[in-house]
Scaffold this active site. Structure first.
Site, PDB file in Angstrom:
ATOM      1  N   ASP A  45     -11.138  20.072  70.105  1.00 53.00           N
ATOM      2  CA  ASP A  45     -10.749  20.195  71.511  1.00 53.00           C
ATOM      3  C   ASP A  45     -10.260  21.615  71.798  1.00 53.00           C
ATOM      4  O   ASP A  45      -9.951  21.958  72.941  1.00 53.00           O
ATOM      5  CB  ASP A  45      -9.728  19.121  71.930  1.00 53.00           C
ATOM      6  CG  ASP A  45      -8.461  19.154  71.093  1.00 53.00           C
ATOM      7  OD1 ASP A  45      -8.350  20.011  70.186  1.00 53.00           O
ATOM      8  OD2 ASP A  45      -7.574  18.316  71.353  1.00 53.00           O
ATOM      9  N   SER A  46     -10.248  22.470  70.761  1.00 53.65           N
ATOM     10  CA  SER A  46     -10.024  23.905  70.972  1.00 53.65           C
ATOM     11  C   SER A  46     -11.150  24.492  71.834  1.00 53.65           C
ATOM     12  O   SER A  46     -11.039  25.618  72.308  1.00 53.65           O
ATOM     13  CB  SER A  46      -9.936  24.646  69.637  1.00 53.65           C
ATOM     14  OG  SER A  46     -11.018  24.289  68.799  1.00 53.65           O
ATOM     15  N   ASP A  84     -13.172  15.771  68.032  1.00 51.73           N
ATOM     16  CA  ASP A  84     -11.824  15.451  68.511  1.00 51.73           C
ATOM     17  C   ASP A  84     -11.869  14.451  69.657  1.00 51.73           C
ATOM     18  O   ASP A  84     -12.640  14.631  70.612  1.00 51.73           O
ATOM     19  CB  ASP A  84     -11.141  16.732  69.033  1.00 51.73           C
ATOM     20  CG  ASP A  84     -10.276  17.384  67.975  1.00 51.73           C
ATOM     21  OD1 ASP A  84      -9.776  16.691  67.076  1.00 51.73           O
ATOM     22  OD2 ASP A  84     -10.104  18.625  68.060  1.00 51.73           O
ATOM     23  N   LYS A 114     -11.567  12.651  65.260  1.00 51.89           N
ATOM     24  CA  LYS A 114     -10.244  13.107  64.817  1.00 51.89           C
ATOM     25  C   LYS A 114      -9.226  12.817  65.918  1.00 51.89           C
ATOM     26  O   LYS A 114      -9.502  13.047  67.098  1.00 51.89           O
ATOM     27  CB  LYS A 114     -10.265  14.598  64.492  1.00 51.89           C
ATOM     28  CG  LYS A 114      -8.881  15.147  64.106  1.00 51.89           C
ATOM     29  CD  LYS A 114      -8.975  16.488  63.409  1.00 51.89           C
ATOM     30  CE  LYS A 114      -9.135  17.674  64.339  1.00 51.89           C
ATOM     31  NZ  LYS A 114      -8.050  17.861  65.324  1.00 51.89           N
ATOM     32  N   GLU A 116      -4.886  13.125  66.883  1.00 46.37           N
ATOM     33  CA  GLU A 116      -3.621  13.784  66.524  1.00 46.37           C
ATOM     34  C   GLU A 116      -2.462  12.794  66.562  1.00 46.37           C
ATOM     35  O   GLU A 116      -2.311  12.052  67.546  1.00 46.37           O
ATOM     36  CB  GLU A 116      -3.321  14.920  67.514  1.00 46.37           C
ATOM     37  CG  GLU A 116      -4.342  16.045  67.466  1.00 46.37           C
ATOM     38  CD  GLU A 116      -4.008  17.181  68.428  1.00 46.37           C
ATOM     39  OE1 GLU A 116      -2.941  17.146  69.078  1.00 46.37           O
ATOM     40  OE2 GLU A 116      -4.841  18.101  68.542  1.00 46.37           O
ATOM     41  N   GLU A 183      -1.654  21.033  60.122  1.00 41.46           N
ATOM     42  CA  GLU A 183      -1.673  22.297  60.863  1.00 41.46           C
ATOM     43  C   GLU A 183      -0.281  22.922  60.887  1.00 41.46           C
ATOM     44  O   GLU A 183       0.704  22.296  61.308  1.00 41.46           O
ATOM     45  CB  GLU A 183      -2.187  22.066  62.299  1.00 41.46           C
ATOM     46  CG  GLU A 183      -2.235  23.364  63.111  1.00 41.46           C
ATOM     47  CD  GLU A 183      -3.098  23.300  64.358  1.00 41.46           C
ATOM     48  OE1 GLU A 183      -3.820  22.303  64.559  1.00 41.46           O
ATOM     49  OE2 GLU A 183      -3.053  24.269  65.137  1.00 41.46           O
TER      50      GLU A 183
HETATM   51  O1  KIV Z   1      -9.428  21.631  67.935  1.00 37.67           O
HETATM   52  C1  KIV Z   1      -9.387  22.282  66.872  1.00 37.67           C
HETATM   53  O2  KIV Z   1     -10.004  23.337  66.722  1.00 37.67           O
HETATM   54  C2  KIV Z   1      -8.577  21.740  65.781  1.00 37.67           C
HETATM   55  C3  KIV Z   1      -8.432  22.588  64.558  1.00 37.67           C
HETATM   56  C4  KIV Z   1      -7.541  23.728  64.812  1.00 37.67           C
HETATM   57  C5  KIV Z   1      -7.989  21.786  63.393  1.00 37.67           C
HETATM   58  O3  KIV Z   1      -8.063  20.671  65.891  1.00 37.67           O
END
Ligand code: KIV
Length: 265
Positions: A45-46, A84, A114, A116, A183
């Site tokens: 989600d980055s 994510d 993934k 969180e 992280e």
């Molecule tokens: O969204 C992302 O890029 C991440 C990584 C930094 C692990 O969750």
């Protein structure tokens, strides 16, 4: 090289082989990273930051991440693709969590999702795992909680938060997660957590003793000279190289140096 599986990742941990994970958001880069032999591609989600220009990961939607995951999956033949679940799709609603994870796998061809968090999202993880969808956990600095943290500083430096993180890591394993991203936590805490688990840990700013490492592709490629956290290693300086290449192109166009005869029909 055969397609990466969760079973292979587990055996990599057992045999002490490190896991290399990198983010990707589009077809062209995903193709190159897969060719290079990356073990896991994370459609993070980055994307909200590096693709859409937002200051946090909160605005990205399920439709956005599905679009990026579709582009990545078309390019990949060997790497595992993890996607994510965006903010708001699993924190308080187990059936939304499950239907969102199902949409991701059905519409993109990705291998896993993934999420969180720890104990707070146990019900969502449970429901997704029960549906046969592999789940990667994410503890420590979880960027979707930035408004609660107030800062991107290192997490779990105090005993209470470190103890909760250790407990959450065991819980995620018990719930059926196949690995956990750690992280921005102290390296010695990451050692303890990694040793306490049978599933692999993937670190970002968590020291060398995690079972694998992950970086955001734009950081690894040096695409933003203004972003220089300690945990990033820039293997290229693409910001400088791209700007100077584009300046050369602009100059050539203006000076009638491009295209030349060989580049014309
Ligand atoms: O969204 C992302 O890029 C991440 C990584 C930094 C692990 O969750």
């Amino acid at each position: 090289m055969a397609q990466m599986t969760i079973q292979k990742l587990l055996s990599m941990k057992t045999s002490g082989q490190k896991i290399a994970m990198l983010t990707a958001y589009d077809f062209s880069f995903a193709r190159l990273f897969d060719l290079a032999g990356i073990d896991i591609l994370l459609v993070g989600d980055s994307a909200s930051n590096v693709m859409a220009g937002n200051s946090t990961t909160l605005p990205i939607t399920l439709d956005h991440i599905i679009y990026h995951a579709q582009c990545v999956c078309k390019a990949v033949s060997k790497s595992m693709v993890v996607v994510d679940l965006p903010f708001g799709y699993y924190q308080s609603n187990t059936s939304l969590a499950l239907s969102s994870a199902i949409r991701i796998l059905k519409e993109t061809g990705a291998n896993a999702v993934k999420l969180e968090g720890g104990e707070e999202i146990a019900d969502s993880i449970c429901a997704i795992v029960k549906a046969g969808i592999p789940v990667m956990g994410h503890l420590g600095l979880t960027p979707q909680s930035i408004n609660q943290f107030g800062t991107f500083a290192v997490r779990a430096t105090e005993n209470v938060e470190a103890a909760k993180l250790k407990k959450d890591a065991i819980l995620l394993q018990e719930l059926g997660c196949f690995s956990i991203v750690l992280e921005k936590i102290p390296a010695n805490l990451a050692v303890d957590v990694s040793k306490s688990l049978l599933i692999p840990t993937i670190g970002i700013g968590a020291g060398v003793d995690c079972d694998g490492q992950v970086l955001v592709m734009h950081d690894l490629l040096g695409m933003n000279n203004n972003f220089n956290p300690k945990f990033v290693r820039k293997y290229l300086q693409l910001e400088n190289q791209i700007i100077s290449a584009v300046k050369c192109y602009i100059n050539d166009v203006k000076e009638l140096e491009f295209p030349n005869k060989n580049e014309s029909y």
